[in-house]
Design an enzyme around this catalytic site. Sequence first.
Site, PDB file in Angstrom:
ATOM      1  N   LYS A  84       0.831  -1.213   0.000  1.00 16.76           N
ATOM      2  CA  LYS A  84       0.000   0.000   0.000  1.00 16.76           C
ATOM      3  C   LYS A  84       0.865   1.263   0.000  1.00 16.76           C
ATOM      4  CE  LYS A  84      -2.369  -1.340   3.665  1.00 16.76           C
ATOM      5  NZ  LYS A  84      -1.842  -2.720   3.795  1.00 16.76           N
ATOM      6  N   THR A  85       1.877   1.295   0.836  1.00 20.24           N
ATOM      7  CA  THR A  85       2.746   2.464   0.874  1.00 20.24           C
ATOM      8  C   THR A  85       3.551   2.586  -0.418  1.00 20.24           C
ATOM      9  OG1 THR A  85       2.923   2.412   3.280  1.00 20.24           O
ATOM     10  CG2 THR A  85       4.657   3.568   2.096  1.00 20.24           C
ATOM     11  N   ASP A 129      -1.107   7.139   6.364  1.00 18.49           N
ATOM     12  CA  ASP A 129      -1.062   5.711   6.672  1.00 18.49           C
ATOM     13  C   ASP A 129      -1.946   5.420   7.882  1.00 18.49           C
ATOM     14  OD1 ASP A 129      -0.308   3.127   6.332  1.00 18.49           O
ATOM     15  OD2 ASP A 129       1.750   3.366   7.035  1.00 18.49           O
ATOM     16  N   THR A 178      -5.359  -0.995   7.172  1.00 16.11           N
ATOM     17  CA  THR A 178      -5.397  -2.448   7.328  1.00 16.11           C
ATOM     18  C   THR A 178      -6.751  -2.917   7.849  1.00 16.11           C
ATOM     19  OG1 THR A 178      -4.444  -2.218   9.550  1.00 16.11           O
ATOM     20  CG2 THR A 178      -2.911  -2.605   7.727  1.00 16.11           C
ATOM     21  N   ARG A 237       6.496  -8.196   2.023  1.00 14.82           N
ATOM     22  CA  ARG A 237       7.354  -7.707   3.113  1.00 14.82           C
ATOM     23  C   ARG A 237       8.045  -8.874   3.804  1.00 14.82           C
ATOM     24  NH1 ARG A 237       4.310  -4.403   7.452  1.00 14.82           N
ATOM     25  NH2 ARG A 237       4.376  -2.821   5.836  1.00 14.82           N
TER      26      ARG A 237
END
Length: 370
Positions: A84-85, A129, A178, A237
Site C-alpha cells: 500500500k505504501t 497511513d 489495514t 514484506r
Amino acid sequence: MHEDEWGESSGAPPAEDAGQQEELSPHQSSGEQEIEASLRPRKLADFVGQPRVREQLKLVLHGALGRGEQPDHVLFAGPPGLGKTSLAMILASELSASIRVTSGPALERPGDLAAMLSNLTAGDVLFIDEIHRMARPAEEMLYLAMEDYRVDVVVGKGPGATSIPLDIAPFTLVGATTRSGSLTGPLRDRFGFTANMEFYEPSELGEVIRRSAGILGVRLREDGAHEIARRCRGTPRIANRLLRRVRDYAEVRSDGTVTVEVARAALEVYDVDELGLDRLDRAVLGALARSFNGGPVGISTLAVAVGEEQSTIEEVCEPYLVRAGMLARTPRGRVATAAAWQHLGLVPPANAFGVGTAPPEEAEPTLFEE
C-alpha cells in the site's frame, strides 16, 4: 532520495505498509533504511503483483492526466505488507508530484491536519497511513478538504469562537488502512477509488525475491527462491525479510549462494516452518488444540494464553491462519480445524471442525466463550 519522488517532508519512506520491503524501525541505522528503501519499486511498471489494482490505478492516473485534472482521492485497503505504501509513493512519482507523509495516529487535533494541508502546493499528494486511526475531529475537517479544498479553522472558544475559512491547494489524498471496516462511512465515500489488496501467489513472490536479490547482490538459485516464496504467507514484506535472513545464513554458514538446502536450513533456524508459520502462529494453534480442545474460545482468552496482545493475534496471525484453513472464526470464538491438528502432529478429535462437522456455533456455552 530526490524531492520529485518522495517530497520535501517525506524523509525516509514510512514502514507501516511498505509493500515489497521489510518494516522499518526507528532504531535501524541509516544504511539499513537506505537498503530497504532501494527495494521499493519506483514505477507502476516495476510493481510486482496486484494486476487488477495496477490496471485500475493506471486508468485513474492516466485519465486524470489526460484531462489535466487532479486525480481522485485513493484508498488502499488490505493486510500489512502487501504494497500500500509502495503504491502511494509510485502514484506520486507517476504524477511527478511531491508527497507529504503522515499517519492517522499522528493527527490527534484538527490543527495538526490544518497545518499540513495549508502547506500543500497544487498537485501534491498527501499520504495518510493507517487512516482509520485518525481522531474524529481531524477526520471531520478532512471531509471539507477532500471535497472543496477548504478547511474551516476555529479561533477562540465558547460564544466568542470564530470560524475562518482557509482555501488550500488542490491535492490528492492517498489513504492506507489495514482495517477498512473501521473507516467511517462519510470518509470512505469521499474516496473516488478504493483498491483492495490481495495476498500474493508464490510465483509472484518468487519474482519479488529475485528482484530484491538482484538489488541486494544475493547469489540466488531458482530452487532457493521457490523455497523462500512458498513460506512467505503471501506477503512481499515477509519475502524480503526472509531473503535477508537466508542471505545472512548463506554468507556465514555456506558459500553465500542461496540454494534450496541453504534456505531450508536457514528458515529452520528462524522458526519458519514448511507452511510459513512462525513461533507465534504455532503457539496460537497449540493453545487452541492443547489447552482448549480445539475451541471455540474467545480472542481475548486466546491472547492471554499465548502472552500476546489481542490486536497482534487479530492482525498478524489470524488472516494467514484463516486463509491457510487452520483456524475458523465463529460467532462463539476461534476454532482449530482438522488441518491445524494435523500440522501440529496431533490426532484431531472426531468433532474437529473440518472432519465432517460444522463449526460449533449452536453448542452450549463453555467457560471460555466471550
